[in-house]
Write a protein that holds these residues in place. Structure first.
Motif, PDB file in Angstrom:
ATOM      1  N   SER A  84       0.737  -1.093  -0.161  1.00 24.66           N
ATOM      2  CA  SER A  84       0.108   0.074   0.115  1.00 24.66           C
ATOM      3  C   SER A  84       1.055   1.235  -0.091  1.00 24.66           C
ATOM      4  CB  SER A  84      -0.969   0.065   1.152  1.00 24.66           C
ATOM      5  OG  SER A  84      -1.805  -1.056   1.277  1.00 24.66           O
TER       6      SER A  84
ATOM      7  N   THR B 196      -3.035   3.364  -1.822  1.00 28.03           N
ATOM      8  CA  THR B 196      -3.407   3.672  -0.371  1.00 28.03           C
ATOM      9  C   THR B 196      -4.084   2.226   0.140  1.00 28.03           C
ATOM     10  OG1 THR B 196      -5.583   4.373  -0.612  1.00 28.03           O
ATOM     11  CG2 THR B 196      -4.041   5.957  -0.670  1.00 28.03           C
TER      12      THR B 196
ATOM     13  N   THR C 292      -6.944   0.193   2.339  1.00 24.98           N
ATOM     14  CA  THR C 292      -8.331   0.384   1.879  1.00 24.98           C
ATOM     15  C   THR C 292      -9.064   1.018   2.695  1.00 24.98           C
ATOM     16  OG1 THR C 292      -8.650  -1.677   3.220  1.00 24.98           O
ATOM     17  CG2 THR C 292      -7.956  -2.142   0.811  1.00 24.98           C
ATOM     18  N   ALA C 293      -8.615   1.772   3.465  1.00 23.69           N
ATOM     19  CA  ALA C 293      -9.460   2.623   4.402  1.00 23.69           C
ATOM     20  C   ALA C 293      -9.919   4.033   3.660  1.00 23.69           C
ATOM     21  CB  ALA C 293      -8.847   2.998   5.714  1.00 23.69           C
ATOM     22  N   PHE C 294      -8.747   4.226   2.780  1.00 24.83           N
ATOM     23  CA  PHE C 294      -9.152   5.362   1.686  1.00 24.83           C
ATOM     24  C   PHE C 294     -10.189   5.113   0.797  1.00 24.83           C
ATOM     25  CE2 PHE C 294      -4.859   6.244   3.435  1.00 24.83           C
ATOM     26  CZ  PHE C 294      -4.694   7.460   3.334  1.00 24.83           C
ATOM     27  N   GLU C 295     -10.882   5.951   0.350  1.00 23.66           N
ATOM     28  CA  GLU C 295     -11.871   5.895  -0.952  1.00 23.66           C
ATOM     29  C   GLU C 295     -11.227   5.954  -2.139  1.00 23.66           C
ATOM     30  OE1 GLU C 295     -15.058   8.291  -0.211  1.00 23.66           O
ATOM     31  OE2 GLU C 295     -15.883   7.476   1.411  1.00 23.66           O
ATOM     32  N   GLY C 296     -11.590   5.111  -3.084  1.00 24.63           N
ATOM     33  CA  GLY C 296     -11.122   5.548  -4.365  1.00 24.63           C
ATOM     34  C   GLY C 296      -9.831   4.840  -4.807  1.00 24.63           C
ATOM     35  N   PHE C 297      -9.358   3.991  -4.056  1.00 26.60           N
ATOM     36  CA  PHE C 297      -7.604   3.517  -4.192  1.00 26.60           C
ATOM     37  C   PHE C 297      -7.813   2.759  -5.499  1.00 26.60           C
ATOM     38  CE2 PHE C 297      -9.987   0.611  -1.698  1.00 26.60           C
ATOM     39  CZ  PHE C 297      -9.503  -0.771  -2.186  1.00 26.60           C
ATOM     40  N   THR C 298      -6.427   2.733  -6.123  1.00 24.79           N
ATOM     41  CA  THR C 298      -6.127   2.181  -7.107  1.00 24.79           C
ATOM     42  C   THR C 298      -5.763   0.624  -6.828  1.00 24.79           C
ATOM     43  OG1 THR C 298      -3.906   2.599  -7.446  1.00 24.79           O
ATOM     44  CG2 THR C 298      -5.695   3.955  -8.387  1.00 24.79           C
TER      45      THR C 298
ATOM     46  N   THR D  73     -13.822  -6.973   3.427  1.00 20.95           N
ATOM     47  CA  THR D  73     -14.563  -6.859   2.298  1.00 20.95           C
ATOM     48  C   THR D  73     -14.058  -7.816   1.160  1.00 20.95           C
ATOM     49  OG1 THR D  73     -14.973  -4.517   2.650  1.00 20.95           O
ATOM     50  CG2 THR D  73     -15.313  -5.172   0.371  1.00 20.95           C
TER      51      THR D  73
ATOM     52  N   TYR E 163      -4.341   7.663   9.313  1.00 21.36           N
ATOM     53  CA  TYR E 163      -4.195   6.347   8.528  1.00 21.36           C
ATOM     54  C   TYR E 163      -3.236   5.414   8.945  1.00 21.36           C
ATOM     55  CZ  TYR E 163      -0.782   9.472   6.096  1.00 21.36           C
ATOM     56  OH  TYR E 163       0.059  10.320   5.918  1.00 21.36           O
TER      57      TYR E 163
END
Length: 286
Positions: free
Chosen positions: A11, A42, A44-50, A117, A270
């Motif tokens: 990450s 980033t 997975t706690a961030f939104e929209g990660f690649t 998830t 984070y």
């Protein structure tokens, strides 16, 4: 110098997985090779990660290492993103763990009573089978209950219950179990001096020895602390520490890192400030 390999994701932002394992294990004076299972922008706690899946590269890396007769003293696995990756890692353990390499598996798949998830009961089954190949496993209480197919028990437990969980986990195949995230209520009074504390239980099935370790519970949880625990544990064992000493060092380092993080008025949500605690870690190793 001992050499380990750790297999988990990168990450790129967020202080977890390989971005904590590599610096910590290296700082402890242990050579650390890596196999990245995926690259994320980033955690997975961030939104929209690649997300870039590297499953196809894991076996290619292993094959190249076999051609060059590379040996490892320990194998550490962390977050694995699919059953396919678990299958490849299982073969990796067969190929590289046959000359006495210590295998440590952190079954990163669940917390707070829920699977992460995207994970399914089939994934739990595959991860449980993988743990059967380990010398040491480090599940939290949620993961332990999933692995044993037991209803999740949050805090309604006592010393005997936790010991039974550790024994049943060991019966799956691993010689040693470190069970994380144990909190006893004052009413239970199972292990003395544990009020408002959180801790671990170490169990060695060969000696049938149990070892408890508790420290003051920090007021906030952070992403990546399980990865930090597994990394310091592995580094400590490679430095010759007994299991319970390496585990207590790892627990103390996690607590120190959280405390250091909370000391900053503008701390990052984070991940923890493990970097400033590395001198403390090295002093503990003296």
């Amino acid at each position: 110098m001992n050499r380990i390999v750790t297999i988990q994701d990168i990450s790129c932002m967020g202080k977890c997985s390989l971005t904590v394992a590599l610096p910590l294990i290296s700082a402890m004076g242990v050579e650390c090779s890596v196999i990245p299972t995926a690259v994320l922008s980033t955690h997975t706690a961030f939104e929209g990660f690649t997300f870039r899946d590297l499953t196809d590269d894991i076996q290619k890396t292993a094959d190249h290492w076999k051609q060059n007769q590379i040996h490892f003293d320990a194998i550490l696995t962390g977050y694995l993103g699919s059953i396919s990756q678990i299958d490849i890692v299982s073969r990796f353990i067969d190929d590289f763990g046959d000359k006495g390499a210590l295998t440590i598996i952190d079954p990163c798949m669940a917390d707070n009573g829920k699977l992460y998830t995207g994970f399914t009961p089939d994934f739990v089954k595959a991860m449980t089978e993988l743990c059967g190949k380990a010398n040491i496993i480090t599940p939290n209480l949620t993961e332990a209950h999933f692995m044993l197919n037991l209803p999740y028990n949050d805090k309604d437990y006592n010393e005997k219950y936790i010991k039974d969980i550790a024994i049943k986990l060991s019966d799956l195949g691993a010689q040693k179990v470190i069970l994380k995230g144990i909190e006893f209520s004052e009413e239970q009074k199972s292990v003395k001096g544990t009020k408002e504390k959180i801790g671990i239980l170490c169990y060695d099935s060969l000696s049938e020895k149990f070892s408890w370790y508790f420290h003051k519970k920090m007021p906030q949880n952070f992403h990546g602390t399980g990865d930090i625990f597994a990394s310091v544990l592995t580094g400590g064992i490679m430095r010759g520490l007994p299991l319970e000493n390496a585990a207590s060092l790892a627990a103390d380092f996690v607590a120190a890192s959280i405390k250091a993080t909370l000391s900053h008025p503008d701390y990052n949500w984070y991940g923890v400030d493990f970097e400033s605690c590395i001198p403390y870690l090295l002093k503990r190793l003296e």
